[in-house]
Scaffold this active site. Structure first.
Site, PDB file in Angstrom:
ATOM      1  N   GLU A 153      -4.814 -19.185  16.207  1.00 17.61           N
ATOM      2  CA  GLU A 153      -4.897 -18.098  15.217  1.00 17.61           C
ATOM      3  C   GLU A 153      -6.310 -17.835  14.679  1.00 17.61           C
ATOM      4  O   GLU A 153      -6.535 -17.789  13.475  1.00 17.61           O
ATOM      5  CB  GLU A 153      -3.911 -18.375  14.071  1.00 17.61           C
ATOM      6  N   GLU A 258       6.129 -19.704  20.886  1.00 18.87           N
ATOM      7  CA  GLU A 258       6.857 -19.918  19.620  1.00 18.87           C
ATOM      8  C   GLU A 258       7.926 -18.834  19.468  1.00 18.87           C
ATOM      9  O   GLU A 258       8.078 -18.232  18.401  1.00 18.87           O
ATOM     10  CB  GLU A 258       5.881 -19.887  18.439  1.00 18.87           C
TER      11      GLU A 258
HETATM   12  O1  9MR Z   1       7.383 -23.699  11.731  1.00 21.68           O
HETATM   13  C1  9MR Z   1       6.302 -24.220  10.981  1.00 21.68           C
HETATM   14  C2  9MR Z   1       6.746 -24.410   9.537  1.00 21.68           C
HETATM   15  O2  9MR Z   1       7.708 -25.449   9.451  1.00 21.68           O
HETATM   16  C3  9MR Z   1       5.554 -24.743   8.661  1.00 21.68           C
HETATM   17  O3  9MR Z   1       5.945 -24.755   7.318  1.00 21.68           O
HETATM   18  C4  9MR Z   1       4.469 -23.703   8.885  1.00 21.68           C
HETATM   19  C5  9MR Z   1       3.285 -24.055   8.025  1.00 21.68           C
HETATM   20  O4  9MR Z   1       2.112 -23.470   8.409  1.00 21.68           O
HETATM   21  O5  9MR Z   1       4.108 -23.657  10.242  1.00 21.68           O
HETATM   22  C6  9MR Z   1       5.156 -23.231  11.043  1.00 21.68           C
HETATM   23  O6  9MR Z   1       4.745 -23.100  12.381  1.00 21.68           O
HETATM   24  C7  9MR Z   1       3.730 -22.132  12.629  1.00 21.68           C
HETATM   25  C8  9MR Z   1       2.926 -22.621  13.812  1.00 21.68           C
HETATM   26  O7  9MR Z   1       2.450 -23.910  13.581  1.00 21.68           O
HETATM   27  C9  9MR Z   1       1.791 -21.676  14.131  1.00 21.68           C
HETATM   28  N1  9MR Z   1       2.251 -20.329  14.319  1.00 21.68           N
HETATM   29  C10 9MR Z   1       3.125 -19.794  13.272  1.00 21.68           C
HETATM   30  C11 9MR Z   1       4.289 -20.757  13.027  1.00 21.68           C
HETATM   31  C12 9MR Z   1       5.248 -20.184  12.008  1.00 21.68           C
HETATM   32  O8  9MR Z   1       4.615 -20.060  10.766  1.00 21.68           O
END
Ligand code: 9MR
Length: 369
Positions: A153, A258
């Site tokens: 990102e 994802e």
């Molecule tokens: O699914 C993840 C969630 O449990 C966390 O709280 C969050 C915190 O940043 O991150 C989520 O996963 C993210 C991933 O690591 C990167 N791309 C976006 C995902 C959804 O937010």
């Protein structure tokens, strides 16, 4: 008593055993075995095999894993001189034990940093952090982790570079540095740039320019991870297809890293996965707390079917399709961008039963064979 031909009995028994064996192998990973990996994101409890039912579902359906949270820097590197690999060791061991493709998520990301990292202010300290962080983690799992999200990102939605802590201290050079450090630590592991909304035209152009720049400066980029936090109506299949073609034309693999599809109202027209976007809830914003209406279920079925149809069309370019979570009940989309809603984004429901969307994904292959 009537005479029963023993040969007939034997044939029936063989047929029965064959059919049940076939029935037993009907799973996403088996049906898509020759096309691409089918992955899922695991929570800490799932890595520790705390729930036997969830665990057998994971092993039956998926052949690739990503840690949903535990390999992010706040967990693996909580203090400057302290790493914590307790859970990531278990994650890697889980993948090895089950002969799964193991993906590392993630090395350089502005979010979920340890507090001490947020305080890094100058280029010397940031350079030292990146070198130590990437080298230590990638070397530790050298030859065991199959691919890494090296940078996650780094782009804004308009395709410009995000003003992250890495950018602010090092400028855009941090991107090439990150890929070079990762390659040095494990020359054979596949290295990915991962982001959301990079199937949208402006951000896609930014991602393509970024990957080209990293490669031109001598960084090794093996693939792009299109996160795929999508909606029922968007992005269009055409834009996803253009993305697959344009990224693949760079000579890299395309992974959908994802994948999930929100079915809930989104009056702010939010796209993607910016975890800082949070809003107040209301009953109107949480319309299906008990059950997904058939009409919406049908839209989800059609959406998943058309997405996977496209993936199959371009299977030669796609390395992996990973869902972001095992089942609806654990999805991050129950809490984003509004906390405490009931969403239905994955192929398995909150009771771990496969949904019609799952059937539609399987059916695409069965009708072909
Ligand atoms: O699914 C993840 C969630 O449990 C966390 O709280 C969050 C915190 O940043 O991150 C989520 O996963 C993210 C991933 O690591 C990167 N791309 C976006 C995902 C959804 O937010």
């Amino acid at each position: 008593m009537k005479f029963i031909n023993p040969c007939l009995l034997a044939v029936t028994a063989v047929l029965f055993v064959n059919c049940s064996a076939k029935k037993g192998v009907t799973s996403l990973k088996d049906v898509y075995k020759k096309d691409f990996y089918i992955g899922t994101a695991l929570s800490a409890d799932q890595i520790e095999e705390k729930d036997a039912k969830v665990d057998s579902l994971i092993k039956k359906e998926f052949n690739a894993i990503t840690a949903e949270n535990i390999m992010k820097s706040m967990y693996t590197h909580p203090q400057k001189d302290k790493y914590d690999f307790a859970l990531s060791d278990k994650f890697v061991a889980y993948g090895e034990k089950n002969k799964m493709f193991i993906h590392g998520h993630t090395l350089i990301w502005h979010s979920q940093l340890a507090p001490w990292m947020e305080k890094i202010e100058d280029s010397t300290d940031m350079k030292a952090f990146m070198r130590d962080h990437i080298t230590t983690i990638v070397s530790k799992y050298k030859g065991r982790i199959n691919s890494w999200d090296v940078v996650n990102e780094a782009l804004n939605d308009d395709g410009t570079l995000r003003q992250s802590i890495f950018f602010k201290t090092l400028g855009e050079k941090y991107l090439v540095d990150a890929f070079k450090l990762a390659e040095k630590a494990d020359p054979k592991v596949d290295l990915y740039y991962n982001d959301y909304n990079i199937e949208e035209p402006a951000k896609r152009a930014g991602a393509i320019a970024l990957i080209k720049k990293i490669k031109a400066a001598g960084g090794k980029v093996d693939g792009v991870g299109i996160q795929g936090h999508w909606r029922l109506q968007s992005p269009s299949i055409e834009e996803i297809e253009k993305s697959i073609l344009e990224y693949s034309a760079l000579g890299i693999k395309v992974a959908f890293t994802e994948l999930d599809i929100t079915v809930l109202p989104n009056p702010w027209d939010l796209k993607g996965a910016d975890v800082n976007q949070k809003f107040e809830g209301s009953a109107k914003m949480n319309p299906y707390p008990e059950k997904l209406p058939d009409s919406v279920q049908t839209q989800l079925v059609e959406r998943y079917a058309s997405i996977f149809k496209l993936f199959l069309k371009h299977k030669d370019k796609i390395s992996r399709v990973t869902f972001w979570g095992v089942y609806d009940g654990q999805s991050w989309l129950n809490d984003w961008p509004i906390k405490g809603r009931t969403n239905y984004p994955l192929p398995f429901d909150k009771d771990l039963k496969h949904k019609q969307a799952y059937d539609s994904i399987l059916k695409l292959k069965k009708t072909k064979e």
